[in-house]
Design an enzyme around this catalytic site. Structure first.
Site, PDB file in Angstrom:
ATOM      1  N   HIS A  87     -19.214 -50.010 -83.642  1.00 56.87           N
ATOM      2  CA  HIS A  87     -19.869 -49.324 -82.523  1.00 56.87           C
ATOM      3  C   HIS A  87     -20.047 -47.835 -82.801  1.00 56.87           C
ATOM      4  O   HIS A  87     -20.833 -47.177 -82.121  1.00 56.87           O
ATOM      5  CB  HIS A  87     -19.172 -49.608 -81.187  1.00 56.87           C
ATOM      6  N   ASP A 228     -14.782 -54.945 -85.403  1.00 56.85           N
ATOM      7  CA  ASP A 228     -15.522 -53.730 -85.059  1.00 56.85           C
ATOM      8  C   ASP A 228     -15.428 -52.674 -86.174  1.00 56.85           C
ATOM      9  O   ASP A 228     -14.733 -51.670 -86.044  1.00 56.85           O
ATOM     10  CB  ASP A 228     -14.959 -53.181 -83.741  1.00 56.85           C
ATOM     11  N   SER A 657     -12.088 -43.910 -81.637  1.00 58.09           N
ATOM     12  CA  SER A 657     -12.753 -45.090 -82.180  1.00 58.09           C
ATOM     13  C   SER A 657     -12.942 -44.927 -83.678  1.00 58.09           C
ATOM     14  O   SER A 657     -13.503 -43.934 -84.131  1.00 58.09           O
ATOM     15  CB  SER A 657     -14.120 -45.274 -81.534  1.00 58.09           C
TER      16      SER A 657
HETATM   17  N1  ARG Z   1     -14.790 -49.646 -75.525  1.00 57.74           N
HETATM   18  C1  ARG Z   1     -14.946 -49.223 -76.873  1.00 57.74           C
HETATM   19  C2  ARG Z   1     -14.672 -47.744 -76.995  1.00 57.74           C
HETATM   20  O1  ARG Z   1     -15.026 -46.984 -76.151  1.00 57.74           O
HETATM   21  C3  ARG Z   1     -16.307 -49.438 -77.386  1.00 57.74           C
HETATM   22  C4  ARG Z   1     -16.588 -50.841 -77.686  1.00 57.74           C
HETATM   23  C5  ARG Z   1     -18.013 -51.034 -78.037  1.00 57.74           C
HETATM   24  N2  ARG Z   1     -18.354 -52.407 -77.780  1.00 57.74           N
HETATM   25  C6  ARG Z   1     -19.173 -52.776 -76.802  1.00 57.74           C
HETATM   26  N3  ARG Z   1     -19.279 -54.039 -76.553  1.00 57.74           N
HETATM   27  N4  ARG Z   1     -19.887 -51.935 -76.104  1.00 57.74           N
HETATM   28  O2  ARG Z   1     -14.148 -47.301 -77.977  1.00 57.74           O
END
Ligand code: ARG
Length: 722
Positions: A87, A228, A657
């Site tokens: 992501h 991811d 992230s």
């Molecule tokens: N919640 C994750 C973060 O903010 C991002 C995940 C991205 N995946 C998604 N399905 N939008 O680090």
């Protein structure tokens, strides 16, 4: 609390060792001052302070950097290979995708270095040096050069930053940028010298059915089955210095890269994360938390909801639109869901009640200390927050609408053009014309669809009017007076008849540009009204920030002193996208009565979740084949299964992230990518029982690169231990 009690607690701490629970995004440069290394070693760390952070030398810190605008990445080979999240690479993957080359759907695997794709605009930043400049700021306050309030002002800090840079050994060196930032609301200041590499190339990305498996449904949730990750590489000139893209650039020979462990982990094992958490607000008063819920999260949820509902449909109907809007959808949806989860978790986890208790404790502490500033500071903050709540709400409504509706008209530039024409200044006129041309293409860019944007506007503009009530911007008068409240008609005209609606309209206007034509133009009036409104609110917000700066500084100093006095524990400063270290353990949790969540997931769970009818849960054939053949190579767990994701008690947030999850020896065991639903109040209040960091297991990442992507060449570059 009396002295004896404090001593007893301190004693208990000494025996329990790791009693310093998992909260804390610690500053590497304060490790010594805060005794963190001892606490970490008690918790299981098998390294010394110098292995983590070694000013003047090389340490783990030098293998971690800022990826793009808001993520972390780590170096995993001596040739500048970067590991980050899927992501985080998503925007680049999207930028390189088209209906013909759909890397979002199919993944991307560069077979050779020549196949690695340049990503203009993408940067990777290493923190070269960190300097404590608190003394300099305090000296200037004490000598009367500035007031305390001025010391907290951006202008002062920016001038000081420039001054320090000019007198540093970094002056004139390529690729260096600097930052001077307050910590603990200005009780500490650090200056950062940052080395920025701007030739970053895309190397590998799994298909979204792997890298984004579970989609929005599983986002912010555990148990998780998402791989991811994505892989990029830093290129530099022959001397290893940053420089802009060139065919002649070579992979950067990195000073430090992470060793990868295939050894896995067990419940309770030590785990730590280095990375760049973006923002937390752990020192808020109750009133501020309430303001966040009602004036930020609520309008954000409402406006994004309206936009996302439109985008979901149009993206499902067209591959072209799906690719154009993929990245925009994901980033809007991410904090839409976060805001929903945060408001729920604040209630469920009784955060407001905990804030009440904190304020009670603080009142007592202030009395014990006989500190007048501490005695009054919470009331002072509360009274300003009362004033700020309405404006903050309008700000969120305005900015969320402004971000949702992409169509705009550069009103200032058009004004400039008319002025030039009236003054008969040919050069300036031609200049403005050329700029308009560029801006037109920026608005109608390759990822913009005028029709889709119009649909979004139809959903969002009436909603904004409803939310903002009598405080809405004055372009709504046009809808009322000239369109009898008919939004559809107004928006149809706005998108069809404005100067910036299409090239023809722009050309027509440019043939006979006049103030009269501008004043009649819907796009011009709409954009000018929107931006004037935001400028007005932001002026108020800036003033409020200034008013609150000193009280915040006082309150945070007091809270830190209180924690030291009552619990004998240091406090970490709020996240501000600077490098931090968090340590804790691999750990399962109990989200609710009678439910236990294990600490890792496996490929079995991917197959369980498979749903060919639901695009978020499709499993690609090749992965199913590898699973059926149990072709997991060296990456399987001892019991033969393939690990997928795992959870730790580390304290992370957005910005982390892509961060490396490291074991007690500092070896890479995973890549952090999310937090769990039950603790989305964590940016405000860390809950030891509930808060978990979700990471993808490095063995699953390598398995996908090797067996699914066929990129053995990348595995060969890495340093892998069993
Ligand atoms: N919640 C994750 C973060 O903010 C991002 C995940 C991205 N995946 C998604 N399905 N939008 O680090």
């Amino acid at each position: 609390m009396n002295k004896l009690k404090v001593r007893l607690i301190a004693l208990a701490l000494m025996f329990t060792g790791a009693a310093q629970a998992d909260e804390g995004m610690w500053l590497l440069q304060m490790m010594e001052e805060q005794n963190s290394i001892e606490l970490m070693q008690k918790a299981g760390l098998e390294l010394n302070a110098n292995d983590l952070y070694n000013p003047g030398g090389v340490a783990l810190k030098d293998a971690v950097g800022i990826f793009g605008g808001g993520c972390t990445g780590e170096i995993i080979s001596g040739q500048g290979l970067i590991l980050t999240n899927h992501h985080c690479g998503y925007e680049s993957i999207q930028q390189h995708s088209s209906v013909e080359h759909d890397y979002l759907t199919d993944g991307f695997w560069a077979e050779t270095m020549e196949d690695e794709l340049p990503c203009p605009g993408l940067e990777f930043r290493f923190i070269d040096k960190i300097v404590d400049v608190t003394g300099i700021v305090n000296d200037r306050i004490q000598s009367g050069q500035i007031t305390e309030s001025e010391s907290l002002d951006y202008v002062f800090l920016d001038n000081l930053r420039k001054e320090l840079y000019e007198n540093s050994e970094y002056k004139g060196k390529p690729g260096i940028v600097t930052e001077l930032l307050p910590f603990y609301a200005g009780n500490k200041y650090y200056m950062f010298y940052i080395k920025v590499y701007e030739d970053i190339r895309m190397v590998a990305a799994p298909p979204s059915s792997i890298g984004k498996f579970g989609g929005e449904t599983d986002n912010w949730m555990w148990p998780r089955h998402t791989c991811d990750f994505s892989v990029f590489r830093i290129y530099a000139n022959a001397d290893g210095e940053p420089c802009e893209y060139s065919e002649d650039n070579v992979p950067l020979k990195t000073d430090k890269h992470l060793t990868i462990s295939l050894g896995g982990y067990e419940e309770g094992d030590y785990a730590m994360i280095m990375g760049f958490p973006g923002s937390t607000s752990r020192y808020l008063t109750r009133s501020e938390v309430e303001m966040m819920m009602s004036s930020e999260n609520e309008p954000r949820i409402a406006i994004r909801d309206a936009r996302l509902n439109v985008l979901r449909d149009v993206m499902a109907a067209s591959d072209k639109v799906r690719i154009q809007y993929a990245s925009k959808f994901a980033s809007s949806s991410n904090y839409w869901k976060n805001a929903i989860g945060m408001n729920k978790a604040i209630i469920d986890n009784k955060v407001l009640e905990q804030k009440d208790q904190q304020e009670k404790d603080f009142a007592r502490f202030a009395n014990e200390q006989g500190n007048d500033a501490y005695k009054t500071v919470v009331n002072e903050i509360d009274s300003h927050i009362k004033e700020a709540t309405e404006m903050t709400y309008l700000w969120t409504c305005g900015i969320e609408t402004f971000m949702a509706v992409e169509f705009r008209t550069p009103s200032q530039l058009l004004d400039e053009l008319i002025r030039a024409k009236e003054a008969g200044d040919e050069d300036q006129f031609e200049g403005a014309k050329a700029k308009l041309d560029v801006v037109y293409d920026q608005i109608h860019n390759k990822d913009y669809d005028h029709g889709v944007d119009k649909q979004v506007a139809k959903a969002v503009l009436p909603l904004y009017a409803k939310l903002a009530g009598s405080s809405k911007p004055d372009f709504y008068d046009i809808v009322e007076n000239e369109y009898k409240g008919d939004y559809d008609k107004f928006i149809d005209d706005l998108y069809a008849r404005s100067i910036f609606s299409n090239r023809d309209n722009l050309a027509k206007f440019l043939k006979k540009p006049s103030e009269k034509a501008l004043n009649k133009d819907l796009g011009y009036r709409f954009s000018k009204s929107m931006s004037n409104n935001l400028i007005n609110i932001s002026a108020f917000m800036a003033k409020m920030e200034e008013t609150l700066a000193v009280p915040h500084k006082t309150y945070i100093r007091g809270l830190c002193e209180m924690k030291q006095a009552y619990e004998n524990l240091p406090s970490a400063p709020d996240a501000n996208f600077t490098i931090r270290l968090t340590y804790g353990n691999v750990k399962s949790y109990d989200p609710m009565d009678a439910v236990h969540y294990g600490y890792y997931t496996t490929l079995d769970g991917v197959m369980e979740k498979e749903d060919p009818e639901n695009p978020e849960f499709v499993v690609p054939d090749k992965l199913k084949e590898l699973y059926a053949a149990k072709d997991f190579g060296q990456y399987a767990m001892p019991d033969g299964r393939m690990p997928v994701a795992f959870i730790t008690t580390n304290d992370i947030t957005g910005g982390n992230s892509g961060s490396p999850i490291l074991d007690s020896k500092g070896r890479l065991i995973g890549c952090a990518f999310d937090g769990n639903w039950e603790s989305l109040s964590g940016d405000i209040h860390f809950d030891n029982d509930l808060q978990r960091c979700i990471g993808v297991d490095i063995r699953y990442v390598l398995f996908i690169i090797d067996k699914l992507g066929g990129c053995q060449r990348l595995i060969d570059e890495m340093t892998i231990e069993n």
